[in-house]
Scaffold this motif. Structure first.
Motif, PDB file in Angstrom:
ATOM      1  N   ASP A  85       0.837  -1.203   0.000  1.00 44.89           N
ATOM      2  CA  ASP A  85       0.000   0.000   0.000  1.00 44.89           C
ATOM      3  C   ASP A  85       0.871   1.252   0.000  1.00 44.89           C
ATOM      4  O   ASP A  85       0.470   2.295  -0.502  1.00 44.89           O
ATOM      5  N   LYS A 110      -2.037   9.721   3.539  1.00 46.51           N
ATOM      6  CA  LYS A 110      -2.432   9.848   2.138  1.00 46.51           C
ATOM      7  C   LYS A 110      -2.396  11.312   1.729  1.00 46.51           C
ATOM      8  O   LYS A 110      -2.601  12.206   2.541  1.00 46.51           O
ATOM      9  N   LYS A 189       0.798   4.275  -2.614  1.00 43.32           N
ATOM     10  CA  LYS A 189       0.798   3.802  -4.001  1.00 43.32           C
ATOM     11  C   LYS A 189      -0.321   4.455  -4.806  1.00 43.32           C
ATOM     12  O   LYS A 189      -0.142   4.770  -5.987  1.00 43.32           O
ATOM     13  N   GLU A 190      -1.456   4.681  -4.181  1.00 46.06           N
ATOM     14  CA  GLU A 190      -2.574   5.278  -4.914  1.00 46.06           C
ATOM     15  C   GLU A 190      -2.237   6.700  -5.379  1.00 46.06           C
ATOM     16  O   GLU A 190      -2.710   7.151  -6.431  1.00 46.06           O
ATOM     17  N   ASP A 191      -1.411   7.418  -4.602  1.00 46.23           N
ATOM     18  CA  ASP A 191      -0.998   8.763  -5.014  1.00 46.23           C
ATOM     19  C   ASP A 191       0.005   8.705  -6.165  1.00 46.23           C
ATOM     20  O   ASP A 191       0.014   9.585  -7.031  1.00 46.23           O
ATOM     21  N   LYS A 194      -2.079   7.931  -9.263  1.00 43.11           N
ATOM     22  CA  LYS A 194      -2.930   9.067  -9.640  1.00 43.11           C
ATOM     23  C   LYS A 194      -2.257   9.964 -10.674  1.00 43.11           C
ATOM     24  O   LYS A 194      -2.928  10.504 -11.577  1.00 43.11           O
TER      25      LYS A 194
END
Length: 288
Positions: A85, A110, A189-191, A194
């Motif tokens: 993550d 985040k 990881k999501e950033d 993105k």
């Protein structure tokens, strides 16, 4: 939260060995270490093979052909093969104390990237560190104590300046806060996804980290100083004579305007769609 530690490498794998020894002593072990290779001629197993049985984390080796400096593609390759993550990025010549991963887990949020500031060792200090590290009872903190006090003071001053830059960015007095330098930082990881990761049009040395940082800020991800108990250290190495002038300067200037003024923060070629499609190989070196 699972941590994937991404290490881009290109030869000089004696430094990777020194870093790997630091990872073996972490208070909070990463879930996996991904060695993402930009075409090294040196054999990774030769340098860390004897250490793998000691690892309490998975180890992967992701390899791409040597077609020149393609760090951006190597980094995206590493992230594509990650399962964590949280992503921690550190150059192969970075060494650190036992609380590195723990500090990330306790401080990262985040829409932030946690940024660390290593200090550059001299050649003799680098050699001394590597020699002392061969002792099973070696303690990172004890080595740091033998260094000049101004090393730690210099890092503290830089981190203080980073804090000021962060505040100015929050007050909208700066378009970006902390400048992202690729040596040592972490983010979710999501950033990373993105903004479509690193822009693979940056080939050859220079500006790839600046661009990535610009796009993170434009997407709403801000920088935060990362502070470990003992300062992180950058192992000395010869300076590459080709790193005086970057071929990416013009492209960076064009993109900077598009990113910061028009909020065009998604790279055209990156994590989801590579600029080149040469084959990569992935080997699982250790599974726990």
């Amino acid at each position: 939260m699972k941590v994937s530690l991404i290490v881009p490498v290109y030869n000089r794998l004696e430094h990777l060995r020194a870093q790997f020894k630091c990872l073996l002593k972490q208070e909070s072990a990463p879930h996996e270490v991904i060695i993402t290779d930009d075409g090294s001629k040196e054999d990774v197993i030769k340098y860390i093979g004897d250490l793998l049985p000691l690892a309490k984390f998975n180890v992967k080796h992701v390899y791409q052909e040597d077609k020149g400096f393609r760090k951006t593609r190597a980094l995206n390759n590493g992230v594509k093969n990650s399962t964590g993550d949280i992503l921690v990025f550190c150059d192969q010549d970075l060494v650190f104390g036992e609380d590195y991963i723990k500090t990330v887990l306790e401080n990262l949020k985040k829409k932030e990237f946690l940024h660390f500031r290593p200090y550059n060792l001299t050649e003799s200090e680098r050699d001394r560190f590597i020699n002392l590290q061969n002792d099973r009872d070696f303690k990172y903190s004890e080595f740091v104590k033998t260094l000049p006090k101004e090393y730690t003071e210099s890092v503290k001053k830089t981190l203080k300046k980073d804090s000021i830059r962060k505040i100015l960015n929050i007050l909208k007095l700066r378009k970006r806060g902390i400048k992202l330098v690729g040596m040592s930082y972490a983010l979710f990881k999501e950033d990373y996804i993105k903004v479509n990761g690193y822009d693979e049009k940056y080939q050859g040395w220079g500006y790839e980290d600046d661009d990535f940082g610009n796009r993170l800020y434009a997407s709403g991800v801000t920088g935060k100083p990362g502070i470990t108990k003992d300062i992180q250290l950058h192992l000395w190495h010869h300076v590459d004579p080709t790193k005086k002038k970057s071929q990416n300067e013009e492209y960076y200037s064009e993109r900077k305007i598009e990113i910061l003024q028009k909020k065009d923060f998604v790279s055209k070629y990156g994590y989801n769609n590579s600029y080149e499609n040469d084959e990569i190989t992935v080997k699982l070196l250790k599974e726990v």
